[in-house]
Scaffold this motif. Structure first.
Motif, mmCIF file in Angstrom:
data_model
loop_
_atom_site.group_PDB
_atom_site.id
_atom_site.type_symbol
_atom_site.label_atom_id
_atom_site.label_comp_id
_atom_site.label_asym_id
_atom_site.label_seq_id
_atom_site.Cartn_x
_atom_site.Cartn_y
_atom_site.Cartn_z
ATOM 1 N N THR A 1 0.836 -1.205 0.000
ATOM 2 C CA THR A 1 0.000 0.000 0.000
ATOM 3 C C THR A 1 0.865 1.247 0.000
ATOM 4 O O THR A 1 0.516 2.254 -0.632
ATOM 5 C CB THR A 1 -0.936 -0.013 1.215
ATOM 6 N N GLN A 2 2.016 1.199 0.676
ATOM 7 C CA GLN A 2 2.917 2.350 0.665
ATOM 8 C C GLN A 2 3.449 2.600 -0.737
ATOM 9 O O GLN A 2 3.543 3.744 -1.186
ATOM 10 C CB GLN A 2 4.081 2.137 1.638
ATOM 11 N N ARG A 3 3.770 1.543 -1.455
ATOM 12 C CA ARG A 3 4.213 1.707 -2.844
ATOM 13 C C ARG A 3 3.082 2.261 -3.718
ATOM 14 O O ARG A 3 3.331 3.064 -4.629
ATOM 15 C CB ARG A 3 4.716 0.372 -3.394
ATOM 16 N N ALA A 4 1.847 1.831 -3.447
ATOM 17 C CA ALA A 4 0.704 2.378 -4.184
ATOM 18 C C ALA A 4 0.605 3.882 -3.965
ATOM 19 O O ALA A 4 0.336 4.651 -4.899
ATOM 20 C CB ALA A 4 -0.581 1.681 -3.739
ATOM 21 N N PHE A 5 0.832 4.328 -2.720
ATOM 22 C CA PHE A 5 0.821 5.759 -2.407
ATOM 23 C C PHE A 5 1.974 6.478 -3.114
ATOM 24 O O PHE A 5 1.778 7.517 -3.759
ATOM 25 C CB PHE A 5 0.917 5.954 -0.893
ATOM 26 N N ILE A 6 3.174 5.926 -3.007
ATOM 27 C CA ILE A 6 4.355 6.548 -3.615
ATOM 28 C C ILE A 6 4.201 6.656 -5.129
ATOM 29 O O ILE A 6 4.598 7.649 -5.743
ATOM 30 C CB ILE A 6 5.630 5.748 -3.259
ATOM 31 N N ASN A 7 3.555 5.644 -5.748
ATOM 32 C CA ASN A 7 3.391 5.622 -7.201
ATOM 33 C C ASN A 7 2.122 6.335 -7.668
ATOM 34 O O ASN A 7 1.757 6.255 -8.846
ATOM 35 C CB ASN A 7 3.384 4.180 -7.705
ATOM 36 N N GLY A 8 1.445 7.037 -6.742
ATOM 37 C CA GLY A 8 0.301 7.864 -7.129
ATOM 38 C C GLY A 8 -0.981 7.101 -7.395
ATOM 39 O O GLY A 8 -1.915 7.644 -8.007
ATOM 40 N N LYS A 9 -1.072 5.851 -6.937
ATOM 41 C CA LYS A 9 -2.299 5.087 -7.139
ATOM 42 C C LYS A 9 -3.401 5.501 -6.163
ATOM 43 O O LYS A 9 -4.581 5.254 -6.406
ATOM 44 C CB LYS A 9 -2.022 3.583 -6.986
ATOM 45 N N MET A 10 -3.003 6.092 -5.052
ATOM 46 C CA MET A 10 -3.957 6.577 -4.057
ATOM 47 C C MET A 10 -3.266 7.628 -3.212
ATOM 48 O O MET A 10 -2.018 7.666 -3.170
ATOM 49 C CB MET A 10 -4.467 5.431 -3.179
ATOM 50 N N ASP A 11 -4.046 8.500 -2.582
ATOM 51 C CA ASP A 11 -3.418 9.455 -1.664
ATOM 52 C C ASP A 11 -3.325 8.821 -0.282
ATOM 53 O O ASP A 11 -3.739 7.676 -0.063
ATOM 54 C CB ASP A 11 -4.152 10.801 -1.652
ATOM 55 N N LEU A 12 -2.768 9.572 0.666
ATOM 56 C CA LEU A 12 -2.466 8.996 1.971
ATOM 57 C C LEU A 12 -3.730 8.632 2.747
ATOM 58 O O LEU A 12 -3.776 7.608 3.432
ATOM 59 C CB LEU A 12 -1.600 9.967 2.778
ATOM 60 N N SER A 13 -4.771 9.451 2.644
ATOM 61 C CA SER A 13 -6.010 9.139 3.370
ATOM 62 C C SER A 13 -6.653 7.875 2.805
ATOM 63 O O SER A 13 -7.237 7.079 3.550
ATOM 64 C CB SER A 13 -6.991 10.316 3.309
#
Length: 471
Positions: A122-134
């Motif tokens: 999930t952190q990689r998804a955030f880093i790669n712009g797939k989702m924001d932090l919330s």
């Protein structure tokens, strides 16, 4: 947005994504070399390598270590950027044996993977712009959801409802900033006015109202996430522990006719109409010289402070002194008076009428009365309905935004302070430089929620370390 973290994001990672106990387990691989590494250990039935297959397809075959067959598996293929993490991804569905899982993971690590850290996908998804932090945090909430209410709240956040609201607020704040800073740039042209104070004040009040509404939702959201606290109180030996056991459907608390048996707080959670309630059985309230029992009674009063709803269990009409000693501690609480052992009381209806008169005499508001027998299980379902009704839980709809995360609350609270300072500044004709600074700080604090601005890597690490491995 922070794109670099302390972890090695270039390395391809692997981990089990399912828990033990089911028939099928899944191992997830993510990273640039995910497909190539999987090809090293997978022999497809149709001989077509994974790297030659189309994305979003399944491949059947065997996982082998040299000529040794470890398992027959199904492999799902995802190409970057169209995957959960935004990277090349492989999911191996295998027969859910711990031995098989360990063998496959060891092979993957042997060919170049490393074990994923908790929450790293999930952190990689955030880093790669797939989702924001919330949205990333909503993934953990969705996995942890235990009832309909928490599921809806997590799904709304995961689908970006909260993010969209924050982006809208940010756009309005940026518009205000541009008007104020244009005024600063052309301050020597007094004939030009880009925004008057009335326009700015209207917009600021509109933003303040929205942030205030989000903040107010936190009390409801937090209670639903953790369970609405309900304290069961009363004198010793009136049936509090028996009532708790009936509500839970389990012998959680020790039941005895000896006074003072419960000397510590006992808690557990049940679901009523899709909402979690956290029931707290407390030590019986009485005067005693027993040091341990007195500690339990002190904890009882502390739990009364924390509870939203109080079930006051009685087995006879309380005296004026009893009422005077306990009622002040119930101020602001929803009170349910449970007249227990009703099967053993003659003329229970007359007793209830007498109790109503005493309640009116002492001006005990926000209270309900129910007669029941905890031992026999009489009227327990009626009590549950009353508990749900007095909780006055708003119906959570598909598009409702409810704040449940303390980090989000703190960022919103800081933003709210900024916008209130801005409103006061506009009213007092404060200089544009100071107004602009409050606006920038407000935008920054909102950015903390969705990951537009993160103060330190520690923020990310503290969020994702609480995820399970494989997610």
């Amino acid at each position: 947005m922070i794109k670099e973290t302390g972890m090695d994001t270039e390395k391809t990672i692997c981990a089990i994504a399912t828990s033990q106990g089911g028939a099928i387990g899944i191992i997830r691989i993510s990273g640039k070399e995910a497909i190539n590494i999987a090809d090293e250990i997978f022999i497809p039935k149709d001989k077509t390598p994974l790297k030659e297959r189309k994305p979003y397809t399944l491949a059947y075959g065997k996982i082998c270590n040299n000529k040794e067959i470890i398992d027959e598996v199904l492999i799902s293929i995802f190409h970057a950027p169209h995957s959960y993490t935004g990277e090349n991804c492989i999911e191996i569905s295998f027969h859910n044996s711990q031995y098989i899982a360990d063998r496959i993971l060891k092979l993957l690590i042997q060919y170049g993977c490393r074990q994923a850290s908790p929450g790293e996908y999930t952190q990689r998804a955030f880093i790669n712009g797939k989702m924001d932090l919330s949205q990333a945090e909503a993934v953990a909430d969705l996995i942890a959801s235990t009832n309909r209410a928490t599921h809806i709240m997590a799904m709304n956040q995961l689908r970006g409802k909260f993010s969209s609201e924050l982006h809208s607020l940010r756009e309005q704040l940026l518009h205000m900033t541009s008007l104020i800073e244009l005024g600063l740039d052309f301050s020597d042209h007094e004939e030009l006015e880009f925004a008057n104070n009335e326009d700015l004040l209207y917009l600021a009040n509109k933003i303040e109202s929205k942030i205030s509404s989000l903040l107010k939702s936190f009390k409801t959201g937090r209670a639903m996430k953790q369970g609405i606290p309900v304290a069961i109180i009363g004198k010793t030996n009136v049936g509090k522990s028996t009532l708790l056991n009936q509500l839970l459907g389990d012998d959680k608390a020790i039941v005895s006719n000896i006074h003072g048996t419960t000397r510590d707080v006992i808690e557990d959670t049940i679901e009523i109409n899709g909402v979690s309630f956290r029931f707290i059985d407390t030590a019986g309230i009485r005067k005693t010289t027993n040091t341990i029992e007195n500690i339990g009674i002190e904890r009882t009063f502390k739990k009364i402070d924390e509870a939203s709803i109080i079930i006051w269990v009685i087995d006879k009409i309380p005296t004026d002194n009893e009422i005077i000693s306990i009622v002040p501690k119930l101020d602001g609480k929803k009170i349910i008076i449970a007249f227990n052992k009703s099967d053993c009381i003659d003329n229970i209806k007359t007793e209830i009428e007498s109790l109503k008169q005493i309640i009116n005499k002492h001006s005990i508001t926000d209270s309900s009365i129910i007669e029941l027998s905890a031992k026999q299980g009489t009227n327990i379902s009626v009590l549950e309905s009353i508990i749900y009704d007095v909780a006055n839980i708003p119906e959570i709809k598909e598009n409702d935004i409810i704040i449940t995360n303390i980090r989000h609350y703190e960022a919103l609270y800081s933003s709210h302070q900024n916008i209130k300072t801005l409103i006061n500044g506009i009213k007092q004709n404060m200089g544009n430089e100071l107004l602009s600074e409050e606006l920038r700080q407000c935008i920054y604090n909102l950015g903390e929620i969705i990951g537009g601005t993160i103060k330190t890597e520690d923020t990310l690490e503290s969020i994702f370390r609480n995820f399970c491995i494989g997610k």
